[in-house]
Write a protein that holds these residues in place. Structure first.
Motif, PDB file in Angstrom:
ATOM      1  N   ARG A 137       0.837  -1.211   0.000  1.00 37.90           N
ATOM      2  CA  ARG A 137       0.000   0.000   0.000  1.00 37.90           C
ATOM      3  C   ARG A 137       0.867   1.254   0.000  1.00 37.90           C
ATOM      4  O   ARG A 137       0.551   2.238  -0.682  1.00 37.90           O
ATOM      5  CB  ARG A 137      -0.885  -0.023   1.248  1.00 37.90           C
ATOM      6  CG  ARG A 137      -2.018   0.985   1.207  1.00 37.90           C
ATOM      7  CD  ARG A 137      -3.082   0.553   0.235  1.00 37.90           C
ATOM      8  NE  ARG A 137      -4.283   1.372   0.323  1.00 37.90           N
ATOM      9  CZ  ARG A 137      -5.347   1.199  -0.438  1.00 37.90           C
ATOM     10  NH1 ARG A 137      -5.357   0.238  -1.338  1.00 37.90           N
ATOM     11  NH2 ARG A 137      -6.403   1.980  -0.312  1.00 37.90           N
ATOM     12  N   ARG A 138       1.960   1.204   0.727  1.00 39.68           N
ATOM     13  CA  ARG A 138       2.864   2.358   0.784  1.00 39.68           C
ATOM     14  C   ARG A 138       3.474   2.636  -0.588  1.00 39.68           C
ATOM     15  O   ARG A 138       3.568   3.798  -1.008  1.00 39.68           O
ATOM     16  CB  ARG A 138       3.968   2.093   1.811  1.00 39.68           C
ATOM     17  CG  ARG A 138       4.990   3.211   1.925  1.00 39.68           C
ATOM     18  CD  ARG A 138       5.971   2.918   3.051  1.00 39.68           C
ATOM     19  NE  ARG A 138       7.015   3.946   3.132  1.00 39.68           N
ATOM     20  CZ  ARG A 138       8.138   3.907   2.427  1.00 39.68           C
ATOM     21  NH1 ARG A 138       8.371   2.881   1.594  1.00 39.68           N
ATOM     22  NH2 ARG A 138       9.034   4.869   2.556  1.00 39.68           N
ATOM     23  N   TRP A 141       0.898   4.310  -2.841  1.00 39.75           N
ATOM     24  CA  TRP A 141       0.723   5.732  -2.554  1.00 39.75           C
ATOM     25  C   TRP A 141       1.931   6.540  -3.025  1.00 39.75           C
ATOM     26  O   TRP A 141       1.780   7.694  -3.463  1.00 39.75           O
ATOM     27  CB  TRP A 141       0.484   5.950  -1.068  1.00 39.75           C
ATOM     28  CG  TRP A 141      -0.942   5.715  -0.663  1.00 39.75           C
ATOM     29  CD1 TRP A 141      -1.422   4.713   0.112  1.00 39.75           C
ATOM     30  CD2 TRP A 141      -2.073   6.504  -1.059  1.00 39.75           C
ATOM     31  NE1 TRP A 141      -2.785   4.820   0.244  1.00 39.75           N
ATOM     32  CE2 TRP A 141      -3.212   5.914  -0.456  1.00 39.75           C
ATOM     33  CE3 TRP A 141      -2.237   7.636  -1.849  1.00 39.75           C
ATOM     34  CZ2 TRP A 141      -4.490   6.424  -0.633  1.00 39.75           C
ATOM     35  CZ3 TRP A 141      -3.519   8.160  -2.019  1.00 39.75           C
ATOM     36  CH2 TRP A 141      -4.621   7.561  -1.418  1.00 39.75           C
TER      37      TRP A 141
END
Length: 302
Positions: A137-138, A141
């Motif tokens: 997820r990081r 983003w």
């Protein structure tokens, strides 16, 4: 090019509707394309956010691509349609500046996002066991933030320079929106050097993500050993290549394709070729029908 020579008078846009005989037809076509683009991209975003089976990095990035497409087409088309209905073609200096900045930022963000999406496909096919780590997820983003940063950097660099020239003559922009080359034709000063630098920046912005796309999919096809596997991998790559590798040009026809048609085509290319999205849409429609059916039963009981 000094600040005190800047002219802040309104511009006149040449438009896209042509003669009165063809204007109504072109207006109707653009309306259909505009609302189709908004609807298709909105459906993509809603499906990806609502269906748990689409909670993957690829669809997360696709949802942001749809968001960029909605913003991009909304930057140009609504004003063009309203101006046609009102019978006017003027745009203020501030409005032209804002449109120029938003267009550069959004197109730049889309270029970078398409390039970085190829990395997602490369990791998914060539390193599936490490995919959850490499596309966390990081990381997703960071990809989104990097795309917006690259696009906004282009807008912040080129817009102040383009709009700082002194404009003279008829102040009629031979285009349907404030695209840089069309605006620069009205400048009183010699813009040859700046246009060369601007084109170099645009080519670099195009080649960078396109090179990433081509390199990633070349590695993908080389890594898939069997002919059957390559045939399965090719549809995944081809839809991305269709969107990422078209050439932006300054001619009105190509500008229409990229600013108006591409936001409509992107979700159609990705969704029609993707069974996951088609299945998610079918599940959403079934849920909607069941909800309407239960509401109808409740009303009858009442």
């Amino acid at each position: 090019m000094a600040g005190d020579n800047v002219s802040f008078a309104d511009f006149t846009l040449g438009g896209l509707f042509g003669t009165e005989e063809t204007g109504g037809l072109v207006f109707a076509v653009i309306c259909v394309v505009f609302f189709t683009a908004l609807t298709a991209n909105r459906v993509m975003v809603v499906l990806i956010r609502a269906d748990a089976r689409l909670y993957t990095p690829m669809y997360f990035l696709l949802s942001h691509l749809s968001l960029i497409d909605m913003l991009c087409i909304s930057t140009i088309v609504p004003k063009m349609l309203v101006d046609y209905l009102r019978g006017q073609k003027t745009i203020s200096f501030a409005g032209c500046t804002a449109q120029h900045f938003l267009y550069l930022t959004l197109v730049g963000a889309e270029f970078f996002l398409l390039g970085l999406m190829a990395y997602d496909r490369y990791v998914a096919i060539c390193s599936p066991l490490r995919y959850p780590v490499l596309m966390s997820r990081r990381v997703c983003w960071l990809i989104i933030a990097g795309s917006w940063l690259g696009g906004s950097l282009d807008g912040f660099l080129l817009t102040p320079i383009t709009m700082s020239f002194r404009f003279c003559g008829s102040r009629e922009i031979d285009h349907f929106f404030c695209e840089a080359p069309a605006v620069l034709r009205l400048a009183c000063a010699d813009t040859a050097l700046y246009e060369t630098v601007m084109y170099a920046c645009c080519v670099l912005m195009l080649l960078t993500p396109s090179s990433v796309v081509v390199a990633s999919y070349a590695r993908i096809l080389a890594a898939v050993p069997h002919e059957l596997g390559r045939r399965k991998a090719f549809p995944t790559c081809s839809s991305h290549m269709i969107v990422a590798c078209h050439q932006p040009a300054q001619d009105k026809v190509f500008s229409v394709f990229y600013t108006i048609l591409t936001p409509m085509l992107n979700p159609l290319i990705y969704s029609l070729r993707n069974k996951d999205v088609a299945c998610a849409l079918q599940r959403a429609l079934r849920r909607l029908r069941r909800l309407r059916g239960s509401q109808g039963v409740s009303r009858e009981a009442f």
